[in-house]
Design an enzyme around this catalytic site. Structure first.
Site, PDB file in Angstrom:
ATOM      1  N   HIS A  60       0.846  -1.238   0.025  1.00  0.00           N
ATOM      2  CA  HIS A  60       0.123  -0.080  -0.165  1.00  0.00           C
ATOM      3  C   HIS A  60       0.611   1.243   0.018  1.00  0.00           C
ATOM      4  O   HIS A  60       0.198   2.307   0.024  1.00  0.00           O
ATOM      5  CB  HIS A  60      -0.889  -0.155   1.152  1.00  0.00           C
ATOM      6  N   ASP A 104       0.020  -7.454   1.514  1.00  0.00           N
ATOM      7  CA  ASP A 104       0.543  -6.098   1.620  1.00  0.00           C
ATOM      8  C   ASP A 104       2.038  -6.251   1.674  1.00  0.00           C
ATOM      9  O   ASP A 104       2.536  -5.655   2.661  1.00  0.00           O
ATOM     10  CB  ASP A 104       0.007  -5.423   2.784  1.00  0.00           C
ATOM     11  N   GLY A 194       4.049   1.500  13.878  1.00  0.00           N
ATOM     12  CA  GLY A 194       4.886   2.578  13.401  1.00  0.00           C
ATOM     13  C   GLY A 194       4.585   2.883  11.966  1.00  0.00           C
ATOM     14  O   GLY A 194       3.266   2.547  11.588  1.00  0.00           O
ATOM     15  N   SER A 196       3.738   2.757   8.148  1.00  0.00           N
ATOM     16  CA  SER A 196       3.419   1.827   7.018  1.00  0.00           C
ATOM     17  C   SER A 196       4.754   1.430   6.470  1.00  0.00           C
ATOM     18  O   SER A 196       5.586   1.813   6.073  1.00  0.00           O
ATOM     19  CB  SER A 196       2.589   2.220   6.241  1.00  0.00           C
ATOM     20  N   GLY A 197       4.886   0.041   6.095  1.00  0.00           N
ATOM     21  CA  GLY A 197       5.946  -0.539   5.374  1.00  0.00           C
ATOM     22  C   GLY A 197       7.238  -1.031   5.944  1.00  0.00           C
ATOM     23  O   GLY A 197       8.012  -1.461   5.741  1.00  0.00           O
ATOM     24  N   GLU A 312      37.124 -26.818 -25.280  1.00  0.00           N
ATOM     25  CA  GLU A 312      37.442 -25.358 -25.663  1.00  0.00           C
ATOM     26  C   GLU A 312      38.079 -24.803 -24.404  1.00  0.00           C
ATOM     27  O   GLU A 312      38.159 -25.312 -23.365  1.00  0.00           O
ATOM     28  CB  GLU A 312      35.870 -24.669 -25.503  1.00  0.00           C
ATOM     29  N   VAL A 317      37.792 -18.196 -30.154  1.00  0.00           N
ATOM     30  CA  VAL A 317      38.985 -18.424 -31.061  1.00  0.00           C
ATOM     31  C   VAL A 317      39.170 -19.848 -31.224  1.00  0.00           C
ATOM     32  O   VAL A 317      38.804 -20.832 -30.467  1.00  0.00           O
ATOM     33  CB  VAL A 317      40.140 -17.902 -30.477  1.00  0.00           C
ATOM     34  N   GLU A 322      38.423 -28.173 -30.690  1.00  0.00           N
ATOM     35  CA  GLU A 322      37.006 -28.189 -30.169  1.00  0.00           C
ATOM     36  C   GLU A 322      36.042 -29.204 -30.974  1.00  0.00           C
ATOM     37  O   GLU A 322      36.612 -29.761 -32.151  1.00  0.00           O
ATOM     38  CB  GLU A 322      36.254 -26.980 -30.645  1.00  0.00           C
TER      39      GLU A 322
HETATM   40 CA   LIG Z   1      37.977 -22.268 -28.731  1.00  0.00          CA
END
Ligand SMILES: [Ca+2]
Ligand SMILES: [Ca+2]
Length: 482
Positions: A60, A104, A194, A196-197, A312, A317, A322
């Site tokens: 709220h 809330d 206290g 709010s929030g 890898e 590169v 790979e």
């Molecule tokens: Ca590579």
């Protein structure tokens, strides 16, 4: 309720009787370092810092743009302890109902991290709901009804949580599961909420958010508070996952602070030959080869089609080491939860067997769980937070497995049986996770999968990893039957 809450909303600007701490006392300066003031040219609500990027308040109190003021004691005087940070976004609970004031609760993301120091510290979220009778402290800058107390200085008040029965009797038909009452039924003193929030802190955890109540310090009209403990999943989903995991998913392509190996070093080339990069036109997660047909990664890295890149070291590169192999199928753990990131494990079957050689080797699955203190190696291409380290080259980092106790204390209520923490509680160095989905290898066995964590290299926020050892049966069954 409406007449109260909407007036409360206006806060100190209108100085209404409804939003006060009565019978309290001026808090010891900075004794509630999570307390924040929400400001839009004037103080209008309180809130609580729950980590360096997120504040919890009441729905709220919503405004689309808010200045969060941290490190405050006297809100009209500069004390050189304040940090004023604007909101990046404000998220009300989706089931917040302005008619019944149900749910809330609201999250505010700061536009930059708060600097944590003696004046600004987060409060822990609750690990469970607090029973009736628990003593708590509520704080805020709500007015005091007293001519001597100065409500520009943060006010504190001790209040007990009331039973559901007393709460329902005080407000028949109006108390939902998302609310609790606290205060004194006799009224007259100490029974007022206290701002709010603002926070209600019990045993060092944020259990309540100041929400509503009839009048102030009236007999049989205790304050009503949003019950934070029932919102754990929503808080995690909104504050952790959205800021961390969903961004982590995007991986190196976006170079976010959340997904980095910090304080590590460039791995010796091909020293982690089980490490793979998951690619969808760009590197987005890591993974581990566990035999020539299967890769283990994190369920939150799921995509229906993935190119697995093996062998890898430098991912942008070509190094002639790979192998790029597309996925045949991608299988998330059936109990994976995107709410709390439970069971964050996934299997990827390759469309053809990987060729096993010097650069491409499987890692062993664990034969048992590794105890706290075990040193492990986490690796990945997550960014490094360092201008000199090149996160296109595989980064390595030694990290110890932390105790369940330290892990739970770092992330109260968020650690399940499928998770463990590893890293360094002191923060600042070496405590950050690598790529999501990537390996944590201890004594030559795959014990962890990079899963989640708050921020990066932050004090008391180590990385959280999926605990591979508890998934042995699922891994074996799934690989056998697919
Ligand atoms: Ca590579
Ligand atoms: Ca001040």
């Amino acid at each position: 309720m409406r007449s109260l809450v909407f007036l409360v909303l206006l806060g100190a600007a209108f100085a209404l009787d409804d939003d006060k701490i009565v019978g309290g006392y001026e808090c010891q300066r900075h004794s509630q370092p999570w307390q924040v003031s929400l400001n839009v040219g004037y103080h209008f609500c309180g809130g609580s810092l729950v980590n360096n990027l997120w504040v919890v308040s009441a729905a709220h109190c919503y405004k689309s743009r808010i200045e969060v003021r941290l490190g405050e004691h006297h809100i009209n005087v500069n004390e050189n302890t304040e940090q004023f940070i604007s909101s990046d976004r404000v998220i009300r609970h989706p089931q917040y109902n302005s008619g019944t004031i149900d749910n809330d609760i609201m999250l505010i993301k700061l536009s930059k991290p708060a600097e944590l120091n003696a004046y600004v510290q987060p409060v822990a979220l609750p690990t469970s709901c607090a029973p009736a009778g628990t003593m708590c402290l509520v704080s805020g800058w709500g007015n005091t009804m007293s001519s001597t107390a100065d409500s520009n200085k943060l006010q504190c008040l001790q209040i007990p949580i009331l039973s559901d029965r007393d709460c329902n009797n005080s407000y028949p038909g109006m108390i939902t599961k998302s609310m609790f009452c606290a205060g004194y039924l006799e009224g007259g003193k100490d029974s007022c909420q206290g701002d709010s929030g603002g926070p209600v802190v019990c045993n060092n955890q944020l259990h309540g958010i100041v929400s509503w109540g009839y009048g102030c310090a009236e007999r049989n009209r205790p304050g009503v508070y949003a019950k934070v403990c029932i919102f754990s999943q929503w808080l995690v989903q909104s504050a952790v996952m959205r800021s961390l995991v969903f961004l982590v998913l995007l991986g190196a392509a976006f170079a976010l602070d959340d997904d980095k190996i910090v304080g590590g070093y460039e791995c010796q080339r091909h020293s982690q030959p089980w490490q793979v990069s998951l690619n969808a036109g760009y590197h987005f997660c890591g993974g581990s080869l566990v035999n020539n047909l299967w890769v283990v990664s994190a369920a939150h890295c799921y995509k229906s089609r993935i190119e697995v890149r093996l062998g890898e070291h430098h991912i942008t590169v070509s190094e002639n080491t790979e192998q790029f192999i597309s996925s045949d199928r991608v299988i998330r753990h059936p109990q994976y939860s995107s709410w709390n990131i439970d069971n964050d494990i996934m299997l990827i079957k390759l469309s053809k067997p990987a060729e096993i050689n010097t650069y491409v080797q499987p890692v062993a699955l664990p034969t048992s769980c590794a105890p706290a203190g075990t040193m492990c190696l986490v690796s990945g291409w997550g960014n490094t937070m360092s201008p000199t380290a090149d996160s296109n080259k595989l980064q390595c980092l030694q990290i110890p497995i932390l105790s369940d106790r330290d892990c739970n204390n770092s992330y109260p209520g968020m650690i399940t049986n499928s998770m463990f923490c590893a890293g360094y509680l002191e923060g600042g160095k070496d405590s950050c996770q690598g790529d999501s989905g990537g390996p944590v290898v201890c004594n030559n066995q795959l014990q962890g999968i990079v899963s989640w964590g708050y921020g990066c290299a932050e004090k008391n926020h180590p990385g959280v990893y999926a605990k591979v050892c508890i998934f042995s049966q699922w891994l074996a069954d799934t690989m056998n039957s697919n």
